[in-house]
Design a protein around this motif. Structure first.
Motif, mmCIF file in Angstrom:
data_model
loop_
_atom_site.group_PDB
_atom_site.id
_atom_site.type_symbol
_atom_site.label_atom_id
_atom_site.label_comp_id
_atom_site.label_asym_id
_atom_site.label_seq_id
_atom_site.Cartn_x
_atom_site.Cartn_y
_atom_site.Cartn_z
ATOM 1 N N HIS A 1 -47.297 -10.555 62.144
ATOM 2 C CA HIS A 1 -48.256 -9.511 61.773
ATOM 3 C C HIS A 1 -48.921 -9.934 60.463
ATOM 4 O O HIS A 1 -48.269 -9.960 59.415
ATOM 5 N N VAL A 2 -50.198 -10.265 60.508
ATOM 6 C CA VAL A 2 -50.922 -10.768 59.343
ATOM 7 C C VAL A 2 -51.715 -9.619 58.707
ATOM 8 O O VAL A 2 -52.281 -8.788 59.407
ATOM 9 N N PHE A 3 -51.731 -9.604 57.388
ATOM 10 C CA PHE A 3 -52.452 -8.564 56.654
ATOM 11 C C PHE A 3 -53.035 -9.162 55.386
ATOM 12 O O PHE A 3 -52.678 -10.274 54.985
ATOM 13 N N GLU B 1 -52.063 -2.736 59.253
ATOM 14 C CA GLU B 1 -52.105 -1.727 58.180
ATOM 15 C C GLU B 1 -50.752 -1.592 57.479
ATOM 16 O O GLU B 1 -50.003 -0.646 57.739
ATOM 17 N N TYR B 2 -50.446 -2.515 56.594
ATOM 18 C CA TYR B 2 -49.247 -2.424 55.758
ATOM 19 C C TYR B 2 -49.658 -1.903 54.387
ATOM 20 O O TYR B 2 -50.241 -2.652 53.603
ATOM 21 N N PRO B 3 -49.373 -0.638 54.078
ATOM 22 C CA PRO B 3 -49.642 -0.177 52.713
ATOM 23 C C PRO B 3 -48.872 -1.057 51.717
ATOM 24 O O PRO B 3 -47.767 -1.527 52.014
ATOM 25 N N ALA B 4 -49.447 -1.276 50.559
ATOM 26 C CA ALA B 4 -48.815 -2.170 49.574
ATOM 27 C C ALA B 4 -47.385 -1.756 49.258
ATOM 28 O O ALA B 4 -46.504 -2.608 49.143
ATOM 29 N N ASP B 5 -47.127 -0.445 49.159
ATOM 30 C CA ASP B 5 -45.765 -0.035 48.808
ATOM 31 C C ASP B 5 -44.790 -0.142 49.979
ATOM 32 O O ASP B 5 -43.590 0.028 49.801
#
Length: 162
Positions: free
Chosen positions: A89-91, A104-108
Protein backbone atom coordinates in the motif's frame (compact mmCIF):
# COMPACT_ATOMS: atom_id res chain seq x y z
CA UNK A 1 2.77 -16.00 5.54
CA UNK A 2 5.08 -16.89 8.40
CA UNK A 3 6.44 -14.56 11.08
CA UNK A 4 9.97 -15.26 9.81
CA UNK A 5 8.99 -13.98 6.34
CA UNK A 6 7.55 -10.80 7.84
CA UNK A 7 10.67 -10.18 9.90
CA UNK A 8 12.99 -10.96 6.98
CA UNK A 9 11.33 -8.22 4.93
CA UNK A 10 11.21 -5.76 7.83
CA UNK A 11 14.92 -6.31 8.53
CA UNK A 12 15.92 -6.06 4.84
CA UNK A 13 14.09 -2.75 4.51
CA UNK A 14 15.61 -1.41 7.74
CA UNK A 15 19.12 -2.36 6.53
CA UNK A 16 18.42 -0.37 3.35
CA UNK A 17 17.31 2.65 5.38
CA UNK A 18 13.65 2.18 4.46
CA UNK A 19 10.63 2.23 6.73
CA UNK A 20 7.68 -0.05 6.16
CA UNK A 21 4.66 -0.17 8.44
CA UNK A 22 3.01 -3.51 9.10
CA UNK A 23 -0.73 -3.33 8.39
CA UNK A 24 -3.66 -5.76 8.34
CA UNK A 25 -3.76 -9.00 10.31
CA UNK A 26 -0.04 -9.02 11.06
CA UNK A 27 -0.42 -5.50 12.46
CA UNK A 28 -3.14 -6.72 14.82
CA UNK A 29 -0.85 -9.50 16.00
CA UNK A 30 2.12 -7.13 16.34
CA UNK A 31 0.01 -4.77 18.47
CA UNK A 32 -1.11 -7.73 20.61
CA UNK A 33 2.46 -9.04 20.83
CA UNK A 34 1.52 -12.55 19.71
CA UNK A 35 0.36 -14.40 16.64
CA UNK A 36 -3.35 -15.12 17.05
CA UNK A 37 -4.07 -16.84 13.73
CA UNK A 38 -2.46 -17.94 10.44
CA UNK A 39 -2.03 -15.20 7.84
CA UNK A 40 -2.32 -15.71 4.10
CA UNK A 41 -0.40 -12.51 3.35
CA UNK A 42 1.37 -9.48 4.77
CA UNK A 43 0.02 -5.96 4.26
CA UNK A 44 2.55 -3.13 4.37
CA UNK A 45 2.40 0.64 4.03
CA UNK A 46 5.32 2.37 2.31
CA UNK A 47 6.03 5.95 1.30
CA UNK A 48 5.88 6.65 -2.41
CA UNK A 49 9.54 7.71 -2.54
CA UNK A 50 10.60 4.34 -1.11
CA UNK A 51 8.20 2.06 -2.97
CA UNK A 52 10.50 1.25 -5.89
CA UNK A 53 13.30 0.29 -3.53
CA UNK A 54 10.95 -1.93 -1.47
CA UNK A 55 9.88 -3.61 -4.73
CA UNK A 56 13.57 -4.22 -5.57
CA UNK A 57 14.15 -5.76 -2.14
CA UNK A 58 11.13 -8.03 -2.56
CA UNK A 59 12.33 -9.05 -6.02
CA UNK A 60 15.75 -9.85 -4.56
CA UNK A 61 14.04 -12.04 -1.98
CA UNK A 62 12.33 -14.04 -4.74
CA UNK A 63 8.98 -12.26 -4.89
CA UNK A 64 7.30 -11.62 -8.25
CA UNK A 65 4.57 -9.14 -9.12
CA UNK A 66 1.15 -10.76 -9.30
CA UNK A 67 -0.78 -9.92 -12.45
CA UNK A 68 -4.16 -8.81 -11.13
CA UNK A 69 -6.62 -6.56 -12.94
CA UNK A 70 -7.22 -4.42 -9.84
CA UNK A 71 -3.54 -3.55 -9.28
CA UNK A 72 -2.55 0.10 -9.30
CA UNK A 73 0.72 1.96 -8.79
CA UNK A 74 -0.32 2.48 -5.16
CA UNK A 75 -1.77 -0.96 -4.35
CA UNK A 76 -0.31 -4.20 -5.68
CA UNK A 77 0.73 -7.69 -4.58
CA UNK A 78 4.02 -9.53 -4.88
CA UNK A 79 4.27 -13.27 -4.12
CA UNK A 80 6.78 -16.06 -3.91
CA UNK A 81 4.41 -18.95 -3.57
CA UNK A 82 0.81 -19.65 -2.61
CA UNK A 83 1.36 -18.91 1.09
CA UNK A 84 3.82 -16.01 0.90
CA UNK A 85 2.56 -12.73 -0.52
CA UNK A 86 2.91 -9.06 0.30
CA UNK A 87 0.15 -6.54 -0.37
CA UNK A 88 1.92 -3.19 -0.85
CA UNK A 89 0.00 0.00 0.00
CA UNK A 90 1.80 3.13 -1.25
CA UNK A 91 1.05 6.60 0.09
CA UNK A 92 2.51 10.07 0.30
CA UNK A 93 1.94 13.12 2.51
CA UNK A 94 2.64 16.80 2.02
CA UNK A 95 4.60 18.87 4.56
CA UNK A 96 1.42 19.35 6.60
CA UNK A 97 0.76 15.61 6.83
CA UNK A 98 -2.12 15.56 4.34
CA UNK A 99 -2.36 12.52 2.06
CA UNK A 100 -1.38 13.55 -1.46
CA UNK A 101 -1.08 10.16 -3.12
CA UNK A 102 -2.30 6.61 -2.85
CA UNK A 103 -3.80 4.92 0.16
CA UNK A 104 -5.41 7.17 2.78
CA UNK A 105 -3.05 6.72 5.74
CA UNK A 106 -3.45 9.68 8.09
CA UNK A 107 -0.02 10.74 9.36
CA UNK A 108 -0.85 9.79 12.94
CA UNK A 109 -1.82 6.26 11.84
CA UNK A 110 1.89 5.61 11.14
CA UNK A 111 2.97 5.90 14.77
CA UNK A 112 2.45 2.36 16.04
CA UNK A 113 4.98 -0.15 17.23
CA UNK A 114 4.43 -3.78 18.00
CA UNK A 115 6.31 -7.04 18.27
CA UNK A 116 6.48 -10.12 16.09
CA UNK A 117 8.30 -13.05 17.64
CA UNK A 118 9.70 -10.64 20.22
CA UNK A 119 11.13 -8.26 17.61
CA UNK A 120 9.89 -4.66 17.45
CA UNK A 121 8.28 -3.53 14.19
CA UNK A 122 6.73 -0.32 12.93
CA UNK A 123 3.02 -0.70 12.37
CA UNK A 124 -0.29 1.11 12.15
CA UNK A 125 -1.27 2.58 15.53
CA UNK A 126 -3.86 0.65 17.55
CA UNK A 127 -6.66 3.26 17.28
CA UNK A 128 -6.26 3.49 13.51
CA UNK A 129 -5.95 -0.28 13.04
CA UNK A 130 -9.24 -0.63 14.92
CA UNK A 131 -10.80 2.09 12.76
CA UNK A 132 -9.55 0.47 9.55
CA UNK A 133 -10.74 -3.01 10.64
CA UNK A 134 -14.24 -1.74 11.45
CA UNK A 135 -14.69 0.24 8.21
CA UNK A 136 -15.96 -2.67 6.10
CA UNK A 137 -18.27 -5.68 6.48
CA UNK A 138 -16.28 -8.22 8.50
CA UNK A 139 -15.22 -11.74 7.69
CA UNK A 140 -14.94 -14.02 10.76
CA UNK A 141 -11.19 -13.29 11.04
CA UNK A 142 -11.94 -9.53 11.07
CA UNK A 143 -14.44 -9.97 13.92
CA UNK A 144 -11.80 -11.86 15.89
CA UNK A 145 -9.19 -9.16 15.19
CA UNK A 146 -11.59 -6.39 16.26
CA UNK A 147 -12.56 -8.24 19.43
CA UNK A 148 -8.91 -8.85 20.34
CA UNK A 149 -7.99 -5.19 19.77
CA UNK A 150 -11.02 -4.06 21.79
CA UNK A 151 -10.11 -6.34 24.68
CA UNK A 152 -6.49 -5.16 24.74
CA UNK A 153 -7.02 -1.44 24.13
CA UNK A 154 -10.53 -0.80 25.48
CA UNK A 155 -12.24 0.09 22.21
CA UNK A 156 -16.03 -0.17 21.93
CA UNK A 157 -16.98 -2.86 19.41
CA UNK A 158 -19.55 -1.77 16.83
CA UNK A 159 -22.63 -4.00 16.50
CA UNK A 160 -21.46 -5.10 13.03
CA UNK A 161 -18.36 -6.72 14.53
CA UNK A 162 -19.80 -8.42 17.63
Amino acid sequence: MKAADVLDLHRACARAGLTIWIDGGWCVDALLGEQTRPHSDLDIAVRRGQADRVREILTGMGYLADARPDHTAWNYVMSKGPDTSVDIHVFDHDADGRVTYGIEYPADSLTGTGTIDGEEVDCISAPWMFTFKTAYPPAPKDRADVQALAARFGFAIPASHR
